[in-house]
Write an enzyme that holds these catalytic residues in place. Structure first.
Site, PDB file in Angstrom:
ATOM      1  N   GLY A   1       0.841  -1.206   0.000  1.00 31.77           N
ATOM      2  CA  GLY A   1       0.000   0.000   0.000  1.00 31.77           C
ATOM      3  C   GLY A   1       0.866   1.243   0.000  1.00 31.77           C
ATOM      4  N   ASN A   2       0.302   2.365   0.373  1.00 30.88           N
ATOM      5  CA  ASN A   2       1.091   3.599   0.475  1.00 30.88           C
ATOM      6  C   ASN A   2       0.479   4.498   1.533  1.00 30.88           C
ATOM      7  OD1 ASN A   2      -0.894   5.432  -0.885  1.00 30.88           O
ATOM      8  ND2 ASN A   2      -0.537   3.955  -2.545  1.00 30.88           N
ATOM      9  N   TYR A   3       1.079   5.677   1.703  1.00 36.85           N
ATOM     10  CA  TYR A   3       0.717   6.548   2.832  1.00 36.85           C
ATOM     11  C   TYR A   3      -0.461   7.493   2.556  1.00 36.85           C
ATOM     12  CZ  TYR A   3       5.240   5.159   4.750  1.00 36.85           C
ATOM     13  OH  TYR A   3       6.297   4.453   5.244  1.00 36.85           O
TER      14      TYR A   3
ATOM     15  N   ALA B   1      -3.901   7.389  -4.821  1.00 37.35           N
ATOM     16  CA  ALA B   1      -2.536   6.902  -5.003  1.00 37.35           C
ATOM     17  C   ALA B   1      -2.666   5.395  -5.249  1.00 37.35           C
ATOM     18  CB  ALA B   1      -1.707   7.204  -3.772  1.00 37.35           C
TER      19      ALA B   1
END
Ligand code: PMT
Length: 403
Positions: free
Chosen positions: A209-211, A277
């Site tokens: 995943g990402n932030y 994102a």
């Protein structure tokens, strides 16, 4: 001209500035609006319904029903009828009730039923205005997508001088005209927005995943909805929420799920804003049970490319549709943004760089450069709410405007 034929609810609360509501009503009617006055019981102590009904040419609504006939006044019907609601003056008490849903009079129930944009023009003594509870209530109302028309600083009914004078009727009219002018409104527009990260499962307990917190995409959804758009927000896993209840939120987890939802909604959308994102890669295989540390060699996770959602929509795009992408970069920012604008067949791209402090993932602020096909504007660091306003202004006017 922009108010011609518009249905406007003018809400009047009990404050000395109620005398200014008469001028506001006259200006609205003169501008061609059809105005329904809703007044609180305290408001009637300051201004008579006879004056207001004569000017609006409609009976003034104040109670839930007419005492002698039992005729019921439907706040729900009023809320649906209105193109916008203006509450001027809004007292500290009514602001508190609106912020917390205390529906004990016709004005507050109408406010709670209103599906249209709401403009609030506070008027009160300077200390009441400055009090943290009034300020917190106003910020809460603002976070729900309401528009606050800040009071002026000047001579007050108390004899004191300070911030609390209701904005002049001419200025309130100007705000409404500007809102409804072609340049600002998104009425009757269908808008698709993506937000947040995607999670690509490795096994039942792990993911790639990402932030992304969703803050930027959710601010865009609220901004579009507050301008009257019909918004569908396709969101990855985040803990933020939208303020405007009219927004349809579709929760997904992976890029494939996000693509499937976007493909359903995009064909009937006027505008799509790709703020999510999206993970560019996903594990080729998802393990059915937790990958155990004890029983295995260090695992090698084979990755496959995820679909590019923005590029897929870019290939489907009709000339009547506007497709907006984001670019999150760490280097060669301008070149990369322009390359994405072209490759994905976007109409606009919003660049944010991880090199700018206060910009990008997780923050409440962002610093962006907007590229359209024939304009480029660099903006200073702003709240994500204000960045959303700049982006939506640029979408509507099809070019950015440096401020
Ligand atoms: O959510 P916040 O914490 O508020 O942070 C906001 C943000 C940094 C996530 C946001 O401002 C932002 O930049 N979003 C786009 C992030 C990104 O994925 O950028 P990109 O340069 O990798 O992608 C370019 C564009 O293609 C984006 O519109 C993206 O949504 C889209 N894309 C990317 C990959 C992919 N597989 N499919 C896509 O549609």
């Amino acid at each position: 001209m922009s108010l011609q034929g518009k249905h406007i609810i003018l809400g009047i609360c009990g404050g000395i500035a109620a005398y200014k509501s008469v001028s506001l009503l006259r200006l609205l009617v003169k501008a061609g609006a059809e105005v329904q006055v809703v007044i609180t019981p305290a408001g009637k102590e300051f201004i008579t319904p006879v004056t207001l009904s004569a000017l609006s040419q409609k009976p003034v609504v104040s109670e839930f029903f007419t005492a002698n006939t039992g005729e019921w006044h439907s706040h729900v019907d009023l809320g649906l009828w209105a193109d916008c609601m203006v509450i001027a003056p809004a007292t500290a008490s009514s602001i508190g009730k609106m912020a917390h849903g205390i529906a004990d009079n016709m004005l507050i129930t109408t406010y709670l039923s209103a599906k249209s944009p709401v403009f609030i023009a506070p008027a009160m003594d300077l200390d009441m205005m400055a009090h943290p509870s009034t300020q917190a209530n106003l910020r809460l109302l603002e976070s729900y997508g309401n528009h606050i028309i800040e009071p002026e600083t000047g001579y007050l009914a108390s004899g004191l001088t300070g911030k609390g004078r209701m904005e002049e009727p001419e200025k309130i009219l100007e705000v409404l005209e500007k809102f409804f002018s072609v340049g600002k409104s998104m009425e009757e527009k269908k808008v698709l927005i993506t937000a947040g990260p995607t999670y690509e499962k490795i096994d039942p307990v792990r993911f790639i995943g990402n932030y992304s917190s969703g803050k930027m995409g959710y601010a865009l959804a609220d901004e579009c909805a507050s301008r009257g758009a019909d918004v569908t927000l396709v969101s990855g896993p985040v803990s933020v929420s939208v303020s405007n209840p009219s927004i349809k939120v579709v929760k997904i987890e992976s890029a494939k799920e996000m693509l499937a939802e976007c493909e359903k909604v995009f064909p009937t959308s006027d505008v799509a804003i790709m703020c999510a994102a999206v993970a560019d890669y996903a594990p080729a295989h998802t393990a059915d049970s937790k990958i155990k540390r004890e029983h295995q060699e260090i695992p090698v996770i084979e990755l496959v490319k995820n679909p590019d959602i923005a590029a897929t929509l870019g290939a489907m795009k009709k000339s009547s549709q506007t497709l907006v992408g984001f670019a999150l970069e760490t280097d060669h920012e301008f070149e990369n943004a322009v390359e994405k604008l072209n490759r994905k067949n976007l109409d606009m791209i919003v660049l944010n760089s991880m090199r700018d402090s206060g910009a990008g993932f997780g923050t409440d602020t962002n610093k962006v450069t907007i590229f359209t096909r024939d304009s480029r504007c660099e903006y200073p660091l702003k709240s994500k709410k204000d960045v959303a306003k700049d982006i939506v202004d640029a979408i509507i006017s099809k070019k950015c405007e440096q401020r």
